[in-house]
Design an enzyme around this catalytic site. Structure first.
Site, mmCIF file in Angstrom:
data_model
loop_
_atom_site.group_PDB
_atom_site.id
_atom_site.type_symbol
_atom_site.label_atom_id
_atom_site.label_comp_id
_atom_site.label_asym_id
_atom_site.label_seq_id
_atom_site.Cartn_x
_atom_site.Cartn_y
_atom_site.Cartn_z
ATOM 1 N N ASN A 1 0.845 -1.071 0.038
ATOM 2 C CA ASN A 1 0.020 -0.014 -0.156
ATOM 3 C C ASN A 1 0.887 1.259 0.184
ATOM 4 O O ASN A 1 1.483 1.702 1.005
ATOM 5 C CB ASN A 1 -0.928 0.103 1.312
ATOM 6 C CG ASN A 1 -1.797 1.310 1.021
ATOM 7 O OD1 ASN A 1 -1.934 2.050 0.276
ATOM 8 N ND2 ASN A 1 -2.262 1.422 2.418
ATOM 9 N N TRP A 2 0.905 1.847 -1.148
ATOM 10 C CA TRP A 2 1.817 2.991 -1.269
ATOM 11 C C TRP A 2 1.301 4.398 -0.663
ATOM 12 O O TRP A 2 1.806 5.225 -0.829
ATOM 13 C CB TRP A 2 2.369 3.366 -2.585
ATOM 14 C CG TRP A 2 3.349 2.268 -3.072
ATOM 15 C CD1 TRP A 2 3.795 1.412 -2.201
ATOM 16 C CD2 TRP A 2 3.910 2.006 -4.364
ATOM 17 N NE1 TRP A 2 5.043 0.494 -2.990
ATOM 18 C CE2 TRP A 2 4.972 1.024 -4.343
ATOM 19 C CE3 TRP A 2 3.888 2.676 -5.637
ATOM 20 C CZ2 TRP A 2 5.776 0.522 -5.161
ATOM 21 C CZ3 TRP A 2 4.469 2.257 -6.773
ATOM 22 C CH2 TRP A 2 5.717 1.135 -6.643
ATOM 23 N N LYS A 3 -0.026 4.247 -0.395
ATOM 24 C CA LYS A 3 -0.771 5.497 0.124
ATOM 25 C C LYS A 3 -0.383 6.763 -0.459
ATOM 26 O O LYS A 3 -0.512 6.298 -1.968
ATOM 27 C CB LYS A 3 -0.107 5.687 1.584
ATOM 28 C CG LYS A 3 -0.163 4.403 2.527
ATOM 29 C CD LYS A 3 -0.074 4.865 4.127
ATOM 30 C CE LYS A 3 0.044 3.375 4.677
ATOM 31 N NZ LYS A 3 -0.324 3.433 6.145
ATOM 32 N N GLU B 1 -5.947 -5.081 10.145
ATOM 33 C CA GLU B 1 -4.854 -4.250 10.311
ATOM 34 C C GLU B 1 -5.168 -3.641 11.691
ATOM 35 O O GLU B 1 -6.027 -2.633 11.844
ATOM 36 C CB GLU B 1 -4.819 -3.339 9.274
ATOM 37 C CG GLU B 1 -4.465 -3.752 7.813
ATOM 38 C CD GLU B 1 -3.925 -2.959 7.000
ATOM 39 O OE1 GLU B 1 -2.674 -2.746 6.835
ATOM 40 O OE2 GLU B 1 -4.626 -1.910 6.532
ATOM 41 N N HIS C 1 -9.765 0.794 4.485
ATOM 42 C CA HIS C 1 -8.487 1.073 4.978
ATOM 43 C C HIS C 1 -8.731 2.046 6.318
ATOM 44 O O HIS C 1 -9.523 2.900 6.162
ATOM 45 C CB HIS C 1 -7.341 1.602 4.152
ATOM 46 C CG HIS C 1 -6.227 1.613 4.851
ATOM 47 N ND1 HIS C 1 -5.748 2.619 5.556
ATOM 48 C CD2 HIS C 1 -4.898 0.789 4.796
ATOM 49 C CE1 HIS C 1 -4.365 2.416 6.148
ATOM 50 N NE2 HIS C 1 -3.952 1.375 5.537
ATOM 51 N N GLY D 1 2.750 -1.152 4.444
ATOM 52 C CA GLY D 1 2.776 -0.028 4.127
ATOM 53 C C GLY D 1 4.111 0.726 3.958
ATOM 54 O O GLY D 1 4.840 0.502 2.810
ATOM 55 N N GLY D 2 4.676 1.133 5.077
ATOM 56 C CA GLY D 2 5.910 1.851 4.839
ATOM 57 C C GLY D 2 7.098 0.934 4.208
ATOM 58 O O GLY D 2 7.902 1.675 3.390
ATOM 59 N N GLU E 1 -7.065 4.373 7.482
ATOM 60 C CA GLU E 1 -7.011 5.858 7.482
ATOM 61 C C GLU E 1 -8.309 6.300 6.624
ATOM 62 O O GLU E 1 -8.751 7.601 6.806
ATOM 63 C CB GLU E 1 -5.682 6.016 6.365
ATOM 64 C CG GLU E 1 -4.538 6.034 7.287
ATOM 65 C CD GLU E 1 -3.341 5.439 6.608
ATOM 66 O OE1 GLU E 1 -3.305 5.557 5.378
ATOM 67 O OE2 GLU E 1 -2.389 4.909 7.333
ATOM 68 N N SER F 1 3.124 -2.685 10.591
ATOM 69 C CA SER F 1 4.336 -2.842 10.685
ATOM 70 C C SER F 1 5.201 -4.093 10.175
ATOM 71 O O SER F 1 6.118 -4.435 11.024
ATOM 72 C CB SER F 1 4.677 -2.395 12.259
ATOM 73 O OG SER F 1 4.435 -1.254 12.589
ATOM 74 N N GLY G 1 1.908 1.664 10.962
ATOM 75 C CA GLY G 1 2.978 2.909 10.914
ATOM 76 C C GLY G 1 3.677 3.248 12.404
ATOM 77 O O GLY G 1 4.399 4.145 12.393
HETATM 78 C C1 PEP Z 1 -0.859 -0.088 6.134
HETATM 79 O O1 PEP Z 1 -1.020 1.220 5.853
HETATM 80 O O2 PEP Z 1 -1.713 -0.633 5.538
HETATM 81 C C2 PEP Z 1 0.039 -0.392 6.725
HETATM 82 C C3 PEP Z 1 -0.016 -1.732 6.997
HETATM 83 O O3 PEP Z 1 1.189 0.369 7.103
HETATM 84 P P1 PEP Z 1 2.448 -0.084 7.773
HETATM 85 O O4 PEP Z 1 3.025 -1.405 7.051
HETATM 86 O O5 PEP Z 1 3.503 1.014 7.575
HETATM 87 O O6 PEP Z 1 2.194 -0.270 9.250
#
Ligand code: PEP
Length: 255
Positions: A8-10, A167, A94, A233-234, A96, A212, A173
């Site tokens: 997920n590149w957000k 999640e 998601h 994500g990150g 967010e 994470s 994050g």
């Molecule tokens: C996400 O945004 O779906 C996510 C899992 O982010 P991260 O891996 O950075 O925790």
């Protein structure tokens, strides 16, 4: 069942930056291991360029959609537009979007059902906040999000076109990956909710963990019961770390 490894590149990367990261990914991971399917959820504006640049075995998706074919919905993007740009997947719900854009369970469910009918594959995201967890709310939260998120979903789309990502909001994050017992409990609950709703098809649907995930914890997370993939994500923003996650050995499974 193939593991689903999702990025997920957000709201990161222009079209050119996406193409450059995909080129690096193509060098580091010329094709995903046979037991894995890899999908990258890019910003809308990068989708068409990314789809042209993606190497073999790499699918592209969008991070959101609006549940209508077309119309006066300023700023929104339809599933048909996503498909026309080369996307085959979409995220729904998601955390967010739930927290920053006030998306309700009902709206997430409308998107999920509509996107599936429009020919996209969907990852429905669910997960509790820390406050909800601390007040004993894991089960009611997951039950509510799964009920709303799956309302109206035709069972014919399972198992291959629908996956659920657990999640926990406090793990996204934060650098604080959920613990083994926490993941087992939540994924077991999601599996039973899928089975109750869809029977045998619910047994075959993939449940991803997100929060994470990094190269050094991906393998052990993927080895847990009812974990059939990860949403990253990150650590997906750089090809080095995402390719390492995509090919992480899963201890004790021969995978
Ligand atoms: C996400 O945004 O779906 C996510 C899992 O982010 P991260 O891996 O950075 O925790």
């Amino acid at each position: 069942m193939q593991l689903l490894i999702a990025a997920n590149w957000k709201m990161y990367k222009t079209g050119e930056e996406a193409v450059s990261t995909l080129a690096d990914l193509g060098r580091l991971l010329p094709s995903p291991p046979g037991d894995r399917q890899v999908v990258v959820f890019v910003p809308f504006t990068a989708l068409a360029q990314a789809a042209r640049a993606a190497g073999p075995g790499l699918a592209l998706g969008a991070q959101n959609c609006y549940p209508a074919e077309e119309g006066a919905f300023t700023g929104e993007i339809s599933p048909a537009m996503i498909r026309a740009a080369g996307g085959t997947w979409v995220l729904a719900g998601h955390s967010e979007r739930r927290s920053l854009f006030r998306e309700s369970d009902d709206f997430v469910g409308r998107k999920t059902a509509f996107a599936l009918r429009a020919g996209l594959q969907v990852i429905l995201c669910v997960g509790e906040t820390l406050e909800e967890r601390d007040s004993g709310g894991l089960r009611p939260v997951l039950e509510r999000q799964m009920r709303g998120g799956l309302d109206g979903v035709d069972p014919a789309f399972l198992p291959s076109s629908l996956a659920v990502a657990y999640e926990p909001v406090w793990a996204i994050g934060s650098g604080r990956v959920a613990g083994r017992e926490e993941i087992l409990e939540a994924h077991g609950l999601i599996r039973s909710l899928l089975e109750n709703r869809f029977g045998a098809a619910g047994r075959g649907a993939r449940i991803l963990y997100g929060g994470s995930v990094k190269p050094d914890n991906a393998g052990s997370v993927l080895g847990l019961d009812n974990v059939n993939g990860v949403l990253v994500g990150g650590a997906s923003l750089r090809a080095e770390s995402f390719s390492a996650i995509a090919r992480a050995p899963v201890p004790g499974t021969g995978r």
